[in-house]
Design a protein around this motif. Structure first.
Motif, short mmCIF file in Angstrom:
data_model
loop_
_atom_site.label_atom_id
_atom_site.label_comp_id
_atom_site.label_asym_id
_atom_site.label_seq_id
_atom_site.Cartn_x
_atom_site.Cartn_y
_atom_site.Cartn_z
N PRO A 177 -79.70 -28.75 -42.70
CA PRO A 177 -81.14 -28.95 -42.95
C PRO A 177 -81.50 -28.67 -44.41
O PRO A 177 -80.82 -27.94 -45.12
N GLN A 179 -85.29 -28.69 -47.23
CA GLN A 179 -86.75 -28.72 -47.27
C GLN A 179 -87.25 -29.36 -48.56
O GLN A 179 -86.60 -29.27 -49.61
N ASP A 180 -88.44 -29.98 -48.48
CA ASP A 180 -89.07 -30.48 -49.68
C ASP A 180 -89.98 -29.41 -50.28
O ASP A 180 -90.04 -28.27 -49.78
N ASN A 184 -91.68 -29.11 -45.71
CA ASN A 184 -91.21 -29.97 -44.63
C ASN A 184 -89.69 -29.88 -44.53
O ASN A 184 -88.99 -29.94 -45.53
N THR A 185 -89.20 -29.74 -43.32
CA THR A 185 -87.76 -29.61 -43.08
C THR A 185 -87.19 -30.93 -42.58
O THR A 185 -87.79 -31.59 -41.71
N TYR A 186 -86.03 -31.32 -43.14
CA TYR A 186 -85.37 -32.57 -42.74
C TYR A 186 -83.92 -32.26 -42.36
O TYR A 186 -83.33 -31.28 -42.82
N GLU A 189 -81.23 -37.22 -42.38
CA GLU A 189 -81.87 -38.39 -42.96
C GLU A 189 -80.93 -39.12 -43.92
O GLU A 189 -80.19 -38.50 -44.68
N ASN A 194 -84.56 -39.61 -49.48
CA ASN A 194 -84.63 -38.56 -48.46
C ASN A 194 -83.29 -38.46 -47.75
O ASN A 194 -83.04 -39.11 -46.74
N SER A 195 -82.43 -37.65 -48.33
CA SER A 195 -81.11 -37.36 -47.77
C SER A 195 -80.66 -36.04 -48.35
O SER A 195 -81.23 -35.54 -49.32
N TRP A 199 -81.62 -34.51 -52.05
CA TRP A 199 -82.17 -33.15 -52.18
C TRP A 199 -81.33 -32.33 -53.15
O TRP A 199 -81.87 -31.63 -54.02
#
Length: 396
Positions: A177, A179-180, A184-186, A189, A194-195, A199
């Motif tokens: 995981p 975060q931006d 926001n947690t991703y 992706e 957005n990967s 990041w």
């Protein structure tokens, strides 16, 4: 005209070193020619679809250019690795070559001044925003890592490393995981900007030093930090291909056959896992590694059959000229292209004027853009043929 072309081809081929693998030089020449061709259209707004990269997921012929170069770099490592083990200064040469490649990549970025803009500042717009990663920088990093893997690790263990890289890269991209800036947690992706790779690029390098500076939520680089790891796997597939080429127990036809089988196997596995992991050059996904190396191995097998077994060699002469001087061709083309952009002509550049007033008028703007790229390559060929005649080869 045909007699002149045949005579020219014979002159080129007569200078080929007997110790070099012709098919490898030709594939390298075809690859670097394609790279320069797609990088230098008359207008970026007018390009035929096969000469564009896939917008995101997917594959076009242009997407195969860079991984082919990495695959062949792996072959080059595999061809010399046993001899390198007996040379005491080899490690120094490896690091010297690595630093030269990386330095050339930085130099190409810095070699630009916008003479048409009164507000342009080389220090602020180029030096302070230098792109640390790029094509040559990635080649440098992958070269030194792949070299030491081939130098110290057995062939069997290299295969485990290859599988570990491909499976590990997929696993961390899918399950780690991140975060931006707003919390926001991703996870998992694989979108533009957005990967996990994006990041990490944004975190380590900063958006001002990345190719896609305005991507959201994360700026990223197609030759970034994390996506360089699977590129090492691409190089290792080339090392394995070199094992086939150096197998003294195999005849030339058997080597071509094994390379073809090897390529087909990678293609089948790559396209199969693409059902789960999309083929994506920008992220250099695991499926992309296998599919691109599969095509490279299959095409190399075809070239060995065509050139060495069937003896159809004359057509390959221009690619030989570029192939033996591939890095020199790439760097020269980059400097030449920037020079055309930097020379002001009225309200545009020399390149803009040539395309607008001449090339865009040839049949259609898109066809004229292609003709411009072909003429650009032809102009480079005149330079490198002279160098080839004098056996001047730029090495790093």
């Amino acid at each position: 005209m045909i007699k002149l072309l045949n005579a020219h081809a014979e002159r080129v081929l007569s200078r080929c070193s007997k110790s070099r693998l012709l098919a490898l030089d030709v594939l390298r020449g075809m690859t670097i020619t394609a790279m320069v061709l797609v990088n230098n259209p008359g207008s970026w707004a007018n390009i035929y679809a096969p000469l564009k990269h896939a917008h995101w997921h997917g594959l076009t012929p242009t997407d195969l250019v860079f991984p082919f170069f990495v695959f062949m770099m792996g072959i080059s490592i595999g061809l010399v690795i046993n001899r390198a083990k007996t040379q005491p200064l080899q490690h120094l040469k490896v690091w010297t070559r690595t630093l030269k490649l990386f330095g050339l990549g930085l130099f190409l970025f810095l070699f630009y001044i916008n003479f048409q803009s009164e507000t342009f500042s080389w220090v602020e717009d180029r030096l302070y925003k230098i792109r640390f990663f790029g094509v040559l920088q990635r080649l440098a990093i992958v070269y030194v890592i792949a070299y030491y893997i081939a130098f110290y690790v057995s062939s069997k263990t290299q295969k485990y490393i290859l599988v570990s890289i491909l499976s590990g890269y997929w696993a961390i991209s899918a399950f780690v995981p991140y975060q931006d800036s707003v919390g926001n947690t991703y996870m998992g992706e694989l979108a533009y900007g957005n990967s996990l790779a994006a990041w990490l690029d944004n975190l380590i390098l900063g958006s001002q030093h990345l190719y896609y500076k305005t991507a959201q939520p994360f700026a990223f680089d197609p030759e970034g930090v994390l996506s360089t790891v699977p590129t090492v796997a691409s190089a290792l597939t080339g090392v394995f291909a070199a094992n086939i080429l150096t197998n003294q127990s195999l005849q030339t036809a058997d080597k071509a056959k094994q390379l073809l089988i090897y390529g087909i196997a990678m293609l089948l596995i790559g396209y199969l896992i693409s059902l789960v992991v999309p083929i994506n050059k920008q992220l250099w996904t695991s499926s992309f590694v296998l599919v691109s190396s599969g095509w490279a191995s299959a095409i190399l097998a075809g070239l060995i059959w065509l050139l060495d077994i069937k003896g159809y060699k004359k057509w390959s002469a221009p690619f030989v000229v570029f192939g033996v001087n591939a890095i020199g061709f790439f760097v020269f083309s980059g400097l030449f292209a920037r020079a055309l952009l930097m020379i002001p002509v009225g309200e545009t550049s020399l390149k803009g004027m040539l395309y607008r007033d001449y090339f865009s008028q040839i049949i259609s703007p898109t066809f004229g853009s292609l003709v411009f790229a072909l003429c650009f390559c032809a102009a480079c060929y005149l330079v490198f043929y002279k160098l080839y005649q004098k056996q001047i080869i730029f090495k790093v």
